[in-house]
Scaffold this active site. Structure first.
Site, PDB file in Angstrom:
ATOM      1  N   GLU A 218       0.923  -0.804   0.324  1.00 45.37           N
ATOM      2  CA  GLU A 218       0.185  -0.342   0.358  1.00 45.37           C
ATOM      3  C   GLU A 218       0.724   1.228  -0.366  1.00 45.37           C
ATOM      4  O   GLU A 218       0.562   2.066   0.774  1.00 45.37           O
ATOM      5  CB  GLU A 218      -1.166   0.094   1.324  1.00 45.37           C
ATOM      6  CG  GLU A 218      -2.081  -1.468   1.365  1.00 45.37           C
ATOM      7  CD  GLU A 218      -3.237  -1.134   1.960  1.00 45.37           C
ATOM      8  OE1 GLU A 218      -2.483  -0.370   3.117  1.00 45.37           O
ATOM      9  OE2 GLU A 218      -3.929  -2.333   2.296  1.00 45.37           O
ATOM     10  N   GLU A 335      -4.819  -8.779  -1.388  1.00 46.05           N
ATOM     11  CA  GLU A 335      -5.464  -8.225  -0.294  1.00 46.05           C
ATOM     12  C   GLU A 335      -7.058  -7.695  -0.144  1.00 46.05           C
ATOM     13  O   GLU A 335      -7.266  -6.735  -0.766  1.00 46.05           O
ATOM     14  CB  GLU A 335      -4.948  -7.378   0.765  1.00 46.05           C
ATOM     15  CG  GLU A 335      -4.722  -7.274   1.801  1.00 46.05           C
ATOM     16  CD  GLU A 335      -4.159  -6.651   2.861  1.00 46.05           C
ATOM     17  OE1 GLU A 335      -3.306  -6.533   2.973  1.00 46.05           O
ATOM     18  OE2 GLU A 335      -4.812  -5.220   3.901  1.00 46.05           O
TER      19      GLU A 335
END
Length: 555
Positions: A218, A335
């Site tokens: 991220e 994810e």
């Protein structure tokens, strides 16, 4: 005096009559209301699912179903609730029998080790020189925790566990190593790869099989907490590819190089893919399309078809970017927990979440996504397994059924009827035929689903009228195209007591639970006549395995 008594008597009779009238009306209303509610609960409609068996629209990995293990320590809390317990990569009980059996049941399960704190992990390898300490809660630090460390003794334990369970391992690396955070909250500077190189060399020396090395979590696009520019990230990926190429020299199969493990940003990803044409094999996305775990609207959004459809644009856009770029890289969901900040207890770990999760698997695969990693295998409020007891949550069984029944080839599927039915079809995994997934988001309506394959010669249609009628087409399938005794297998999943927030799931009316030895229960189907429609009860999921012999897409 007599007149007053008569008036009182008249009033008394009047009040009694009114009371009787009121009670009678209430009783009548109660009966009508219950009849209405009962008839509503028994409401049945029909629909048709059209499956194109001529050609596939995508292809998924054999181990498409994937789950994550995260780094979060017990002190990780969201909205005043601490839901991670001892589910971290560093402290998870690797000897738990249910955990072992739950992973073995997939044979294999792909497991991605990573998460926010992977960008703060160092590895206790030779020459590292730093103390190997655990994460410590510190709100002034990036991501709210101090630097943590993976000892090689724990890495050895993990790899022994993976070998024992047959897991396919993807490991997330620290992309922030060597970088500093500037005044715009951007991470700048080249990646210091020495720690990663030591870990990879150690792993090769020990004979550990790693399916893929993923760089960063991220940090792409706008990032979470901080971000890395597209030029720097591309350079870092080139460095990782060179490390993998050099260390695995002579290996017939080398680990995949994977990145960026972030949220969809079309411009950033387009540039990143262009700049890594030879070094990147997998592009990973994260999906939390339902918003924050604290939201009061999670269940409403899960049951809303338009909400479920909203993420299809992301899958479609990434597919287009990959096709237009000419890259060999493929798309994964690296994810996905639905609701960020650890999910929501009794929603993202309850039966209702199987609607969102299975729909995600269906949507992602229809856009040629090769792997889908669920956040998490265990930990937070969105684990496939209960964080404390390790008992499987409903989504565990949904994932296991998908893994066992849905094959590589994805078929174009359309449903005609109520908008509350979601339908996806693949060639079956273990038999020649089709496996159809049906999800009923309606809590009061049973749907009778007739199944038709378009342009398929396995159906005898003796008149033009019959060829227009999908029910007739399904019922008149030629005997030569049937397998066995003309039946199909169905798996019906429902919540205990019809409670969507229940963490107990029923398969064909029987509760699924591990036994006293920690064994995962068998998932047994019911047999249904081929000519009957598939009956999808209110708020239920049905897998239908249909044995056809000559679908060109599945041959």
């Amino acid at each position: 005096m007599v007149q007053n008594k008569r008036m009182q008597k008249t009033l008394s009779y009047g009040m009694g009559s009114l009371c009787l009238l009121f009670c009678g009306c209430f009783w009548l209303y109660w009966i009508i209301h219950n009849i209405y509610m009962s008839s509503k609960a028994r409401n049945t409609v029909e629909g048709v699912v059209y499956i194109n068996g001529e050609t596939s629209i995508g292809r998924i990995d054999d181990d498409f179903v994937c789950a994550t293990l995260d780094w979060w320590p017990p002190e990780k809390c969201d909205y005043g609730r601490c839901s991670w317990g001892r589910a971290s990569i560093l402290n998870l009980d690797l000897n738990n029998v249910i955990l072992l059996n739950a992973i073995k049941a997939f044979s294999p399960l792909k497991i991605r080790l990573g998460g926010t704190l992977q960008n703060k992990v160092i590895y206790e390898t030779e020459g590292n020189g730093q103390q190997c300490n655990s994460f410590v809660k510190n709100d002034s630090e990036l991501f709210g925790f101090s630097q943590g460390c993976l000892s090689m003794s724990r890495w050895d334990e993990l790899n022994l566990f993976f070998k024992k369970t047959g897991a396919v391992v993807v490991f997330g690396l620290n992309e922030l190593s060597g970088k500093t955070i500037d005044n715009r909250s951007a991470a700048v500077g080249a990646w210091n790869s020495s720690d990663t190189e030591s870990l990879i060399r150690y792993s090769v020396r020990k004979g550990y099989t790693i399916h893929g090395w993923e760089l960063g979590n991220e940090l792409s696009g706008n990032g979470i907490g901080t971000k890395v520019s597209v030029d720097q990230y591309a350079s870092d990926i080139d460095s990782l590819q060179n490390i993998v190429k050099n260390i695995y020299t002579g290996f017939e199969v080398k680990p995949l190089v994977i990145a960026p493990g972030g949220f969809f940003d079309a411009n950033w990803l387009s540039e990143f893919i262009k700049k890594t044409p030879k070094s990147l094999q997998v592009v990973t996305l994260h999906i939390y399309s339902l918003g924050p775990g604290v939201s009061d609207h999670l269940v409403d959004n899960i049951l809303d078809p338009s909400s479920l459809d909203s993420v299809s644009h992301t899958f479609s856009s990434l597919q287009s970017i990959l096709k237009s770029s000419g890259t060999r890289a493929v798309a994964w969901v690296g994810e996905a927990g639905g609701a960020y900040n650890s999910g929501h207890n009794h929603v993202t770990n309850a039966f209702v979440f199987s609607f969102w999760y299975l729909d995600q698997l269906g949507l992602a695969s229809s856009f040629d996504t090769k792997t889908y990693c669920r956040q998490s295998l265990i930990g937070g409020n969105y684990g496939l397994l209960n964080t404390s007891s390790f008992a499987p949550n409903p989504d565990y069984y949904s994932a296991l059924l998908w893994h066992r029944l849905m094959g590589n080839k994805v078929l174009s599927t359309n449903f005609s009827g109520t908008k509350k039915i979601r339908a996806y079809a693949h060639c079956s995994k273990k038999i020649q035929g089709i496996t159809l997934l049906l999800i009923n988001l309606d809590g009061s309506t049973t749907v009778q689903v007739y199944i038709s394959t378009e342009n398929d010669t396995s159906f005898s249609t003796s008149t033009s009228q019959e060829s227009q009628n999908p029910r007739t087409k399904f019922a008149t399938m030629s005997p030569g195209s049937r397998i066995g005794n003309g039946t199909r297998e169905e798996y019906h999943l429902t919540a205990k007591d019809r409670n969507l927030r229940s963490q107990t799931v029923l398969l064909n009316g029987q509760i699924l639970t591990v036994d006293s030895s920690g064994a995962i229960p068998s998932l047994d189907p019911i047999n249904v006549n081929q000519s009957d429609p598939a009956t999808v009860a209110p708020f239920s999921v049905v897998f239908v395995q249909i044995p056809y012999s000559n679908l060109s897409a599945c041959s």
